[in-house]
Design an enzyme around this catalytic site. Structure first.
Site, PDB file in Angstrom:
ATOM      1  N   LYS A 172     -22.689 -31.113-108.512  1.00 46.51           N
ATOM      2  CA  LYS A 172     -23.787 -30.672-109.213  1.00 46.51           C
ATOM      3  C   LYS A 172     -22.457 -31.223-110.554  1.00 46.51           C
ATOM      4  O   LYS A 172     -21.262 -31.575-110.837  1.00 46.51           O
ATOM      5  CB  LYS A 172     -23.302 -29.334-109.781  1.00 46.51           C
ATOM      6  CG  LYS A 172     -24.616 -29.018-110.878  1.00 46.51           C
ATOM      7  CD  LYS A 172     -24.147 -28.123-111.661  1.00 46.51           C
ATOM      8  CE  LYS A 172     -23.604 -27.936-112.594  1.00 46.51           C
ATOM      9  NZ  LYS A 172     -24.065 -28.970-113.933  1.00 46.51           N
ATOM     10  N   GLY A 225     -13.788 -29.765-115.946  1.00 44.75           N
ATOM     11  CA  GLY A 225     -14.101 -29.302-116.909  1.00 44.75           C
ATOM     12  C   GLY A 225     -13.019 -28.621-118.022  1.00 44.75           C
ATOM     13  O   GLY A 225     -12.268 -28.596-118.076  1.00 44.75           O
ATOM     14  N   GLY A 230     -13.887 -23.193-116.511  1.00 42.73           N
ATOM     15  CA  GLY A 230     -12.450 -23.112-115.536  1.00 42.73           C
ATOM     16  C   GLY A 230     -12.744 -21.850-115.037  1.00 42.73           C
ATOM     17  O   GLY A 230     -12.695 -21.707-114.279  1.00 42.73           O
ATOM     18  N   GLU A 247      -9.679 -28.667-113.016  1.00 44.77           N
ATOM     19  CA  GLU A 247      -8.745 -29.612-113.399  1.00 44.77           C
ATOM     20  C   GLU A 247      -9.436 -29.166-115.083  1.00 44.77           C
ATOM     21  O   GLU A 247     -10.952 -29.598-115.216  1.00 44.77           O
ATOM     22  CB  GLU A 247      -9.787 -31.116-112.911  1.00 44.77           C
ATOM     23  CG  GLU A 247      -8.807 -31.443-112.055  1.00 44.77           C
ATOM     24  CD  GLU A 247      -7.244 -31.656-112.170  1.00 44.77           C
ATOM     25  OE1 GLU A 247      -7.037 -31.794-112.670  1.00 44.77           O
ATOM     26  OE2 GLU A 247      -7.099 -31.930-110.480  1.00 44.77           O
ATOM     27  N   CYS A 281      -9.361 -35.836-120.754  1.00 46.15           N
ATOM     28  CA  CYS A 281      -8.584 -35.112-120.568  1.00 46.15           C
ATOM     29  C   CYS A 281      -7.288 -35.236-120.764  1.00 46.15           C
ATOM     30  O   CYS A 281      -6.811 -34.782-120.962  1.00 46.15           O
ATOM     31  CB  CYS A 281      -8.854 -34.300-119.176  1.00 46.15           C
ATOM     32  SG  CYS A 281      -8.892 -34.890-117.048  1.00 46.15           S
ATOM     33  N   GLU A 381      -8.348 -29.088-127.741  1.00 46.93           N
ATOM     34  CA  GLU A 381      -8.544 -30.794-127.517  1.00 46.93           C
ATOM     35  C   GLU A 381     -10.248 -31.103-128.586  1.00 46.93           C
ATOM     36  O   GLU A 381     -11.338 -29.921-128.506  1.00 46.93           O
ATOM     37  CB  GLU A 381      -9.332 -30.313-126.127  1.00 46.93           C
ATOM     38  CG  GLU A 381      -9.568 -31.615-125.071  1.00 46.93           C
ATOM     39  CD  GLU A 381     -10.401 -31.028-123.742  1.00 46.93           C
ATOM     40  OE1 GLU A 381     -10.722 -30.643-123.634  1.00 46.93           O
ATOM     41  OE2 GLU A 381     -10.305 -32.041-123.079  1.00 46.93           O
TER      42      GLU A 381
HETATM   43  P1  NAD Z   1     -18.088 -28.474-119.327  1.00 56.30           P
HETATM   44  O1  NAD Z   1     -17.031 -27.067-119.032  1.00 56.30           O
HETATM   45  O2  NAD Z   1     -18.671 -27.741-120.011  1.00 56.30           O
HETATM   46  O3  NAD Z   1     -18.938 -28.319-118.327  1.00 56.30           O
HETATM   47  C1  NAD Z   1     -17.588 -29.312-117.191  1.00 56.30           C
HETATM   48  C2  NAD Z   1     -19.072 -28.706-115.553  1.00 56.30           C
HETATM   49  O4  NAD Z   1     -19.192 -26.996-115.419  1.00 56.30           O
HETATM   50  C3  NAD Z   1     -20.690 -29.284-116.124  1.00 56.30           C
HETATM   51  O5  NAD Z   1     -21.216 -30.250-114.972  1.00 56.30           O
HETATM   52  C4  NAD Z   1     -21.388 -27.771-116.139  1.00 56.30           C
HETATM   53  O6  NAD Z   1     -22.944 -28.180-116.028  1.00 56.30           O
HETATM   54  C5  NAD Z   1     -20.436 -26.695-115.379  1.00 56.30           C
HETATM   55  N1  NAD Z   1     -20.284 -25.560-116.030  1.00 56.30           N
HETATM   56  C6  NAD Z   1     -20.596 -25.009-117.387  1.00 56.30           C
HETATM   57  N2  NAD Z   1     -21.403 -23.921-116.855  1.00 56.30           N
HETATM   58  C7  NAD Z   1     -21.192 -23.337-115.635  1.00 56.30           C
HETATM   59  C8  NAD Z   1     -21.307 -21.693-115.095  1.00 56.30           C
HETATM   60  N3  NAD Z   1     -21.576 -21.162-115.883  1.00 56.30           N
HETATM   61  N4  NAD Z   1     -21.086 -22.192-114.521  1.00 56.30           N
HETATM   62  C9  NAD Z   1     -20.684 -23.603-113.448  1.00 56.30           C
HETATM   63  N5  NAD Z   1     -20.932 -24.511-113.703  1.00 56.30           N
HETATM   64  C10 NAD Z   1     -20.502 -24.716-115.012  1.00 56.30           C
HETATM   65  O7  NAD Z   1     -16.625 -29.995-119.664  1.00 56.30           O
HETATM   66  P2  NAD Z   1     -17.782 -30.645-120.496  1.00 56.30           P
HETATM   67  O8  NAD Z   1     -17.762 -30.742-121.572  1.00 56.30           O
HETATM   68  O9  NAD Z   1     -18.605 -31.760-119.445  1.00 56.30           O
HETATM   69  O10 NAD Z   1     -16.747 -31.444-119.990  1.00 56.30           O
HETATM   70  C11 NAD Z   1     -15.701 -31.736-120.485  1.00 56.30           C
HETATM   71  C12 NAD Z   1     -13.904 -31.159-120.531  1.00 56.30           C
HETATM   72  O11 NAD Z   1     -13.806 -31.789-119.168  1.00 56.30           O
HETATM   73  C13 NAD Z   1     -12.825 -31.070-121.246  1.00 56.30           C
HETATM   74  O12 NAD Z   1     -12.493 -30.297-121.722  1.00 56.30           O
HETATM   75  C14 NAD Z   1     -12.054 -32.478-120.538  1.00 56.30           C
HETATM   76  O13 NAD Z   1     -10.890 -31.754-120.527  1.00 56.30           O
HETATM   77  C15 NAD Z   1     -12.498 -31.696-119.323  1.00 56.30           C
HETATM   78  N6  NAD Z   1     -11.916 -33.061-118.240  1.00 56.30           N
HETATM   79  C16 NAD Z   1     -10.465 -32.481-117.428  1.00 56.30           C
HETATM   80  C17 NAD Z   1      -9.989 -33.816-116.409  1.00 56.30           C
HETATM   81  C18 NAD Z   1      -9.332 -32.736-115.594  1.00 56.30           C
HETATM   82  O14 NAD Z   1      -9.066 -34.027-114.161  1.00 56.30           O
HETATM   83  N7  NAD Z   1      -8.443 -32.307-116.020  1.00 56.30           N
HETATM   84  C19 NAD Z   1     -11.286 -34.337-116.679  1.00 56.30           C
HETATM   85  C20 NAD Z   1     -12.683 -34.916-117.136  1.00 56.30           C
HETATM   86  C21 NAD Z   1     -12.314 -33.963-117.822  1.00 56.30           C
END
Ligand code: NAD
Length: 488
Positions: A172, A225, A230, A247, A281, A381
């Site tokens: 997804k 995310g 997470g 992650e 991230c 963050e």
């Molecule tokens: P997010 O957590 O809002 O969303 C990430 C993904 O999760 C999206 O596809 C979203 O649709 C999905 N999601 C949201 N709610 C969900 C649920 N209840 N059940 C299942 N899936 C769900 O994050 P974002 O705003 O898209 O991305 C930014 C974040 O990602 C930042 O915190 C960043 O640090 C992190 N990130 C981490 C890494 C890493 O490798 N550690 C890399 C890139 C980004």
């Protein structure tokens, strides 16, 4: 290009017939209406992946590897189209999409294409008379959920090792940036991946994402995310005993010692925080600089940061594009007020650029804030072109500031003192440490974090371990079995 869901090797509308509007962050124009996956589509995709799994798992590893290598070639053959699409969808400057996102995506598939038939089991020297060998088996159907900041690259980070190990994947992508993931799905069909091995379902987290997490036939969720989402996912997955790899966010500490080579440290720091508009991230979001060189460092750094060319990401001259969505731009800007309310001082930026041609986009100037320790801007963050500055006088103080947050993803050290570099690298709470550089990554080097940054690793053998489980096989070669029940 296709804008439907990719399930079982074919493009199809979602069961509920809904669509997601995808916008260009440069000017807010509509790029496409993309089919939206809901729970019923996830069920269809997981069923297809489950059907495809036995044949994919038993295919010779070298044949799986060959398909991944073909995929790497096909990504390179379509590089310009993918780069343009990524730039339009995310706002990544085209020089980055061409120079980093697409080549790194191809490199990931090439590395794991080579890995497929070189990931070995082992033989354990057990009791005399027995052979004990360990084989690594794939898990089954893997559910991957990825964010919007590197949409194409993260497809490859999740897919390549999972597929190489023999799993089938239901992914997804983020609802905000699904375009390159869909084009990628089309390319996998052209390359000849069997139907069901790869499924791509743009959709929202609370519907499609949540169903993927709770689906009983999903063996593992690999999530990239935010930390709160997470953690919630880990709780939901636990109900079915589904494995999880997280992650999550970061708050990279970037320590510049008094003996650092300043021009290198200044350039590396700028790349660390401003590449991808700070939406990384591992971004170097906290500069921790020795007090004796802080003025000189900042003078050079602010001069460089204010010269960064912010503009239309489609222009080859642009060095920083827009943030990926208006909501996110507003969130990043809200931290400027938080910073000043907390007694911080804005040294640069903190607002959208004044250029009227950028007024319709999600732009934020490179922003530098002098901040106090223990404040929200030094601990939370921000995920944008927003760097805090703190100073230190001793190594212990630098370390205490660096380890002040709950995150533990990436960190940088700039020094010419070898023993200090290695000592600090050990002490930093981080899954990755860069010495006299920042934000390096390679398909073979483990990538991931600790604490609030999650657990598990992408890349290299670590990633293969994530997507397999060990099976120990005991063979009695010539051991006597002592009679346990002598009367028999
Ligand atoms: P997010 O957590 O809002 O969303 C990430 C993904 O999760 C999206 O596809 C979203 O649709 C999905 N999601 C949201 N709610 C969900 C649920 N209840 N059940 C299942 N899936 C769900 O994050 P974002 O705003 O898209 O991305 C930014 C974040 O990602 C930042 O915190 C960043 O640090 C992190 N990130 C981490 C890494 C890493 O490798 N550690 C890399 C890139 C980004």
């Amino acid at each position: 290009m296709q804008t439907q869901l990719f399930i079982d090797g074919a493009f199809t509308d979602g069961v509920e017939g809904r669509t997601i509007e995808v916008f260009d962050p440069h000017d807010g124009s509509l790029i496409a209406n993309v089919a939206e996956a809901t729970g019923a589509d996830v069920d269809r995709a997981v069923a297809a992946a489950k059907r495809a799994y036995p044949a994919w798992k038993s295919m010779a590893a070298s044949d799986r590897g060959r398909l991944l290598l073909k995929l790497a070639d096909a990504i390179e053959a379509n590089a310009e189209e993918l780069a343009q699409l990524e730039t339009r969808d995310t706002g990544h400057p085209i020089r980055d999409s061409r120079g980093l996102d697409v080549p790194r995506t191809a490199a990931q598939f090439r590395y794991f294409g080579g890995m497929a038939d070189k990931y070995l089991g082992s033989v354990v020297p057990v009791d005399r008379g027995f052979l004990d060998y360990v084989i690594r088996e794939p898990l089954g159907v893997v559910g991957s959920i990825v964010p919007w900041n590197f949409p194409l690259m993260f497809v490859s980070w999740k897919m390549a090792p999972a597929l190489a190990a023999g799993n089938c994947v239901v992914m997804k992508p983020s609802e905000l940036t699904p375009m390159t993931a869909l084009r990628f799905a089309e390319i996998t069909a052209e390359v000849g991946f069997p139907p069901g091995v790869i499924n791509m379902l743009p959709g929202y987290g609370q519907t499609a994402g949540a169903r993927l997490v709770s689906h009983p036939d999903v063996a593992k969720i690999s999530f990239t995310g935010s930390t709160p989402v997470g953690r919630m996912i880990a709780g939901q997955a636990a109900v079915n005993g589904t494995r999880v790899h997280l992650e999550l966010g970061g708050k990279g500490a970037n320590i510049v010692f008094a003996d650092a080579t300043l021009p290198k440290a200044v350039g590396g720091t700028a790349f660390g925080i401003f590449h991808n508009q700070g939406q990384a991230c591992i971004a170097a979001s906290r500069l921790i600089v020795h007090e004796s060189i802080a003025d000189e460092f900042l003078e050079r750094f602010l001069a460089l940061a204010s010269s960064i060319r912010v503009g239309d990401p489609k222009s080859p001259d642009t060095e920083m594009g827009p943030l990926t969505s208006p909501m996110h731009r507003d969130r990043v800007l809200s931290y400027v007020k938080i910073a000043t309310d907390e007694g911080g001082e804005v040294l640069l930026g903190g607002k959208p650029p004044s250029d009227p041609s950028l007024a319709g986009g999600c732009y934020v100037e490179p922003t530098v804030v002098r901040a106090k320790p223990g404040t929200r801007v030094t601990c939370e963050e921000v995920f944008g072109p927003f760097m805090t500055v703190q100073t230190f006088s001793t190594d212990d103080e630098a370390l205490a500031i660096a380890n002040e947050t709950d995150f533990g993803l990436g960190g940088g050290l700039w020094t010419n003192d070898l023993s200090r570099a290695h000592k600090m690298a050990r002490e930093l709470n981080a899954g990755m440490v860069w010495i006299n550089s920042y934000k390096r990554a390679h398909p073979g080097s483990p990538f991931g974090g600790m604490g609030s940054s999650g657990y598990g690793r992408e890349m290299g053998f670590e990633a293969m371990h994530e997507y397999t489980e060990a099976k120990a096989v005991w063979v009695n070669i010539d051991a006597d079995i002592p009679p346990f029940y002598p009367r028999g």
